[in-house]
Motif scaffolding. Structure first.
Motif, PDB file in Angstrom:
ATOM      1  N   ALA A  50      -0.299   0.761  12.874  1.00 35.73           N
ATOM      2  CA  ALA A  50      -0.688  -0.076  11.511  1.00 35.73           C
ATOM      3  C   ALA A  50      -1.442   0.582  10.672  1.00 35.73           C
ATOM      4  O   ALA A  50      -2.269   1.544  11.114  1.00 35.73           O
ATOM      5  CB  ALA A  50      -1.112  -1.410  11.979  1.00 35.73           C
ATOM      6  N   CYS A  60      -2.221   0.607   4.134  1.00 32.83           N
ATOM      7  CA  CYS A  60      -1.519  -0.673   4.001  1.00 32.83           C
ATOM      8  C   CYS A  60      -0.295  -0.799   4.964  1.00 32.83           C
ATOM      9  O   CYS A  60       0.509  -1.741   4.606  1.00 32.83           O
ATOM     10  CB  CYS A  60      -1.002  -0.706   2.657  1.00 32.83           C
ATOM     11  N   SER A  81       3.910  -4.417   2.247  1.00 37.67           N
ATOM     12  CA  SER A  81       4.156  -5.707   1.970  1.00 37.67           C
ATOM     13  C   SER A  81       4.366  -5.772   0.245  1.00 37.67           C
ATOM     14  O   SER A  81       4.126  -4.648  -0.341  1.00 37.67           O
ATOM     15  CB  SER A  81       3.029  -6.609   2.199  1.00 37.67           C
ATOM     16  N   LYS A 106       2.242  -2.225   7.462  1.00 37.53           N
ATOM     17  CA  LYS A 106       2.186  -3.306   8.167  1.00 37.53           C
ATOM     18  C   LYS A 106       2.336  -3.004   9.566  1.00 37.53           C
ATOM     19  O   LYS A 106       2.948  -2.195  10.095  1.00 37.53           O
ATOM     20  CB  LYS A 106       3.221  -4.262   7.952  1.00 37.53           C
ATOM     21  N   PRO A 107       1.756  -3.924  10.579  1.00 38.72           N
ATOM     22  CA  PRO A 107       1.908  -3.798  12.077  1.00 38.72           C
ATOM     23  C   PRO A 107       3.248  -3.385  12.611  1.00 38.72           C
ATOM     24  O   PRO A 107       3.802  -4.482  12.161  1.00 38.72           O
ATOM     25  CB  PRO A 107       1.221  -4.988  12.417  1.00 38.72           C
ATOM     26  N   PHE A 149      -6.138  -1.284   6.632  1.00 40.53           N
ATOM     27  CA  PHE A 149      -6.416  -2.702   6.625  1.00 40.53           C
ATOM     28  C   PHE A 149      -5.546  -3.503   7.479  1.00 40.53           C
ATOM     29  O   PHE A 149      -6.143  -4.940   7.442  1.00 40.53           O
ATOM     30  CB  PHE A 149      -5.791  -2.871   5.147  1.00 40.53           C
ATOM     31  N   TYR A 150      -4.870  -3.430   8.327  1.00 42.74           N
ATOM     32  CA  TYR A 150      -4.279  -4.070   9.187  1.00 42.74           C
ATOM     33  C   TYR A 150      -4.917  -4.033  10.653  1.00 42.74           C
ATOM     34  O   TYR A 150      -4.254  -4.436  11.630  1.00 42.74           O
ATOM     35  CB  TYR A 150      -2.730  -4.023   9.244  1.00 42.74           C
ATOM     36  N   GLY A 151      -6.045  -3.222  10.972  1.00 43.27           N
ATOM     37  CA  GLY A 151      -6.595  -3.120  12.029  1.00 43.27           C
ATOM     38  C   GLY A 151      -6.089  -1.831  12.864  1.00 43.27           C
ATOM     39  O   GLY A 151      -6.410  -1.640  14.048  1.00 43.27           O
TER      40      GLY A 151
END
Length: 429
Positions: free
Chosen positions: A350, A339, A288, A341-342, A353-355
């Motif tokens: 991912a 970091c 992001s 993103k999914p 930090f996004y699981g």
């Protein structure tokens, strides 16, 4: 449908050629940056090494580097087809021609060797540098690149992600630069007898700044061009994250050096912007905007600490090649595992930090350590072998006079006194 495919291929070809040209323009940035950071008496030697990077780098990568990197895989280690851009390259499925793809990748390999150039500035033997350039562009970089980017490369199969080269280009180049700086030793007078680092003032910081701006511009080709497609909708996002990370690295260095040294340190600020650019290169398409800012800021501050660490260990890196490329490239590579993103990379993946768990981070760490260790140790080996053929370092007299006159017979500026010094030295021999 054929007309649509033909149009798409044409647009992609134009896009890739233009971005390849932007990356090649970065060599002008390297030339100005490094010439500005070194002393005036060594400016021409910097330019000559850049010409070696471009000319020898392109030829060697054409002859066999591209084949080792992108040829048909053998054991996940290296390619075996495509020497002299001939043979079977059908496994490379792209909308652009193989020639176009080679041009883009050629710009990358030239950038790698230019990273090492700065770390050995002002004291490397020109003939030794040519031999090392051949080794880097023909073997060291292509093999590491195949592991990650080649069809069938073992790190790529594991799932390592490095969109435009934080590890493959900058990590590899940075750690290779570290090995070279250690082997060749510090410049005469850089460190005093008690180990304290002496300041060697840059010759022209405005020139170095212009070089940094050219590099910053070229980086949009570096990152956005790695889509290899003019119709990829992520191009805009890639350009934004690239810009934000560079700005954050620069701003963080301004503020951090003001607090640490009570004044904003110009060379650090220049390198701070470059550190942010290096850091975002691996994940520019997958993170992001906020993550890009954090990555850039962290890289900018880490670069300052890494520069101080080198000096504390009496390792002389005149332009900060290892702090900028080695450290920031490492941070950027690991940042993907944190970091991403999914589903930005591929469905079901991912960052931590996004699981996404530790899997991607673990693969990124394994790939980073492998590529950087390869760069460091194989550079060490090649430089030791080169030393058996030609001296790695210029003579003491050449270094004191300056490589411009001592190695190339001409000063950067006509009024330079080094030329007269050389004539005096020759007359007394």
């Amino acid at each position: 449908m054929d007309q649509i495919q033909q149009l798409t291929s044409g647009l992609d070809t134009i896009w890739v050629v233009l971005t390849a040209a932007m990356i090649l323009l970065m060599e002008g940035g390297f030339a100005l940056l490094e010439a500005g950071f070194v002393r005036q008496k060594n400016a021409v030697s910097i330019i000559m090494k850049v010409f070696v990077d471009i000319s020898f780098g392109a030829l060697i990568f054409y002859f066999f580097g591209f084949a080792l990197m992108y040829g048909k895989d053998i054991g996940g280690i290296l390619g075996t087809t495509g020497f002299f851009m001939g043979g079977d390259l059908s496994h490379i499925a792209l909308t652009i021609s193989h020639d176009t793809y080679w041009l883009f990748q050629c710009a990358f390999v030239i950038a790698v060797i230019s990273i090492v150039s700065g770390a050995v500035a002002e004291r490397i033997n020109f003939r030794a540098y040519i031999l090392y350039t051949i080794a880097m562009t023909g073997l060291i970089y292509p093999i590491a690149g195949h592991w990650v980017w080649g069809v069938g490369g073992w790190l790529g199969k594991l799932g390592m992600v490095d969109f435009a080269g934080s590890a493959v280009i900058h990590g590899l180049g940075g750690f290779s630069a570290l090995a070279a700086a250690i082997i060749i030793g510090p410049r005469i007078g850089k460190f005093s007898a008690d180990g304290k680092a002496n300041i060697v003032p840059p010759s022209n910081l405005p020139l170095a700044s212009v070089g940094a701006f050219i590099l910053w511009f070229g980086w949009f080709g570096f990152n956005s061009g790695s889509t290899l497609s003019a119709t990829n909708t992520s191009i805009g996002h890639i350009a934004v994250t690239t810009m934000l990370s560079a700005a954050a690295g620069c701003a963080a260095c301004i503020l951090f050096t003001m607090m640490r040294y009570r004044k904003a340190d110009p060379p650090m600020v220049i390198n701070g912007a470059l550190a942010g650019l290096v850091g975002i290169t691996a994940g520019c398409a997958f993170v992001s905007d906020a993550a890009a800012i954090c990555i850039g800021a962290i890289c900018g501050i880490a670069m300052v600490y890494a520069t101080e660490m080198l000096e504390a260990r009496q390792i002389d890196d005149p332009v900060g090649a290892f702090p900028v490329h080695g450290i920031s490239g490492s941070i950027g590579t690991l940042a993907v595992g944190l970091c991403a993103k999914p589903d930005a990379i591929r469905e079901g993946t991912a960052g931590l930090f996004y699981g996404g768990g530790f899997h991607l981070l673990g693969v990124q760490a394994l790939g980073l350590v492998t590529v950087c260790a390869w760069g460091f140790f194989i550079t060490w080996v090649f430089l030791k072998l080169i030393k058996l053929i030609v001296p790695l370092r210029v003579s003491r007299d050449e270094e004191l006079i300056g490589l411009d006159v001592g190695s190339h017979g001409v000063p950067a500026y006509s009024q330079e006194e080094g030329f007269l010094d050389l004539q005096h030295l020759k007359n007394n021999q």
